[in-house]
Design a protein around this motif. Structure first.
Motif, PDB file in Angstrom:
ATOM      1  N   VAL A 250       0.871  -1.197   0.142  1.00 38.10           N
ATOM      2  CA  VAL A 250       0.026  -0.156   0.023  1.00 38.10           C
ATOM      3  C   VAL A 250       0.799   1.279   0.070  1.00 38.10           C
ATOM      4  CG1 VAL A 250      -1.866  -0.989   1.088  1.00 38.10           C
ATOM      5  CG2 VAL A 250      -0.005   0.085   2.656  1.00 38.10           C
ATOM      6  N   THR A 253       0.918   6.640   4.023  1.00 38.83           N
ATOM      7  CA  THR A 253       0.522   8.019   4.409  1.00 38.83           C
ATOM      8  C   THR A 253       0.586   8.325   5.699  1.00 38.83           C
ATOM      9  OG1 THR A 253      -2.197   7.769   4.576  1.00 38.83           O
ATOM     10  CG2 THR A 253      -1.321   8.183   2.424  1.00 38.83           C
ATOM     11  N   THR A 289      -4.050  -1.202   5.822  1.00 41.92           N
ATOM     12  CA  THR A 289      -5.497  -0.488   5.619  1.00 41.92           C
ATOM     13  C   THR A 289      -5.015   0.877   6.239  1.00 41.92           C
ATOM     14  OG1 THR A 289      -6.876  -2.244   5.327  1.00 41.92           O
ATOM     15  CG2 THR A 289      -7.919  -0.055   5.493  1.00 41.92           C
ATOM     16  N   TYR A 290      -4.381   0.757   7.587  1.00 42.22           N
ATOM     17  CA  TYR A 290      -4.477   1.939   8.509  1.00 42.22           C
ATOM     18  C   TYR A 290      -3.373   2.956   7.830  1.00 42.22           C
ATOM     19  CZ  TYR A 290      -3.112   4.757  12.452  1.00 42.22           C
ATOM     20  OH  TYR A 290      -3.115   5.923  13.317  1.00 42.22           O
ATOM     21  N   SER A 292      -2.480   3.398   5.065  1.00 42.45           N
ATOM     22  CA  SER A 292      -2.684   3.716   3.642  1.00 42.45           C
ATOM     23  C   SER A 292      -3.832   5.082   3.887  1.00 42.45           C
ATOM     24  CB  SER A 292      -3.416   2.827   2.584  1.00 42.45           C
ATOM     25  OG  SER A 292      -4.580   2.412   3.307  1.00 42.45           O
ATOM     26  N   ASP A 294      -6.923   4.742   4.743  1.00 38.99           N
ATOM     27  CA  ASP A 294      -8.312   4.437   4.435  1.00 38.99           C
ATOM     28  C   ASP A 294      -9.275   4.231   5.768  1.00 38.99           C
ATOM     29  OD1 ASP A 294      -7.518   4.413   1.578  1.00 38.99           O
ATOM     30  OD2 ASP A 294      -7.277   2.445   1.485  1.00 38.99           O
ATOM     31  N   THR A 295      -8.938   4.129   7.075  1.00 35.43           N
ATOM     32  CA  THR A 295      -9.570   4.178   8.006  1.00 35.43           C
ATOM     33  C   THR A 295      -9.533   5.112   9.038  1.00 35.43           C
ATOM     34  OG1 THR A 295      -7.786   2.977   9.108  1.00 35.43           O
ATOM     35  CG2 THR A 295      -9.457   1.557   8.151  1.00 35.43           C
TER      36      THR A 295
END
Length: 297
Positions: A250, A253, A289-290, A292, A294-295
């Motif tokens: 990913v 960020t 996911t974290y 990136s 997205d949560t």
């Protein structure tokens, strides 16, 4: 309705003040970005993720009776956490953590967790006074513990009868505090969540892979370990088995809180009955996911 599984989260609950920039940074950089203030701390980050996965966290920590502390407790309650057993100090301020992150990762951070350290064993009172358990009838559920506690208190926990029946999960607050977890390595009493650098500090050596690090920690006496290595393969191991998996690729960020998210997602997956391989895969996906973005933070 699905039953929410209880878990104790012991350690730092504070305000995170995070400055993030899309620019690469170095010492002395002055760049545009965003500054946020959010509930944070290792125990808090773990509790927030556990709550998102349907678990019911009870917080054992120290929070001041100042305005920032009152606001923080209300924020915890809104997220479904039990807060009535928190040690509220009249004379200690609410702790804070400040970090600066750039496109090239964490640049610098300062953890002001002096109130948690000053409160010491007072935060563990509910485990000994009958509210949650006692020495004669120890708490027998899940416990997530972070390494922001003092060395003496962590040593006490590692040998305390109050934790003898608990499923204890432990993580350092940072590489600089990794060696505080040595009592749990020596006592073979907990599942340890560490990254490659932290594993090396605990074993006083350097490892090339998470699998090597896991073997090294088990050889030193650890009961069970999970070792992460950024975008490289992570490993979960005990004396009977070793499992390594590579996390999804990913765009990174943010990094602050990624390890806490991994730990919480792994605990939640196992609490729901997932196999060891599936639990590791779910934790790696949650962490990816974290980071990136997205949560929710």
């Amino acid at each position: 309705m699905t039953e929410r599984k209880d878990i104790l989260c012991i350690g730092s609950v504070l305000w995170d003040i995070i400055g993030r920039s899309a620019s690469h940074m170095r010492q002395g950089s002055d760049v545009p970005g965003r500054i946020t203030r959010l509930p944070g701390g290792v125990a808090m980050n773990i509790a927030m993720t556990l709550a998102r996965f349907g678990m019911a966290p009870t917080l054992l920590t120290a929070i001041g009776r100042d305005a920032e502390g009152d606001e923080l407790v209300r924020a915890c309650q809104r997220m479904g956490m039990r807060t009535d057993l928190i040690y509220r100090s009249e004379d200690l301020p609410t702790d804070r953590y400040m970090a600066v992150e750039g496109a090239n990762g964490l640049i610098a951070a300062i953890a002001d967790a002096h109130s948690l350290e000053a409160a010491g064993a007072k935060i563990l009172g509910p485990l000994e006074d009958g509210a949650l358990g006692s020495r004669d009838t120890p708490f027998d559920g899940l416990v997530a513990l972070d390494g922001n506690l003092t060395v003496s208190l962590l040593e006490k926990i590692a040998r305390s009868p109050a934790f003898a029946a608990a499923d204890l999960r432990v993580a350092p607050a940072s590489p600089g505090k990794a060696e505080r977890l040595l009592p749990f390595v020596n006592s073979a009493r907990a599942t340890l969540y560490v990254n490659l650098e932290e594993a090396g500090l605990l074993c006083q050596t350097q490892f090339d892979t998470s699998a090597d690090a896991a073997r090294g920690l088990l050889k030193r006496g650890a009961l069970r370990v999970l070792v992460t290595d950024g975008g490289n393969a992570a490993t979960e191991a005990d004396e009977n088995d070793l499992i390594s998996q590579t996390p999804p690729e990913v765009l990174v960020t943010r990094v602050t809180g990624a390890g806490d998210t991994f730990m919480a997602a792994h605990i939640a997956a196992e609490a729901s009955g997932a196999s060891r391989a599936d639990a590791l895969a779910r934790a790696l996906q949650a962490a990816a996911t974290y980071v990136s973005g997205d949560t929710p933070l």
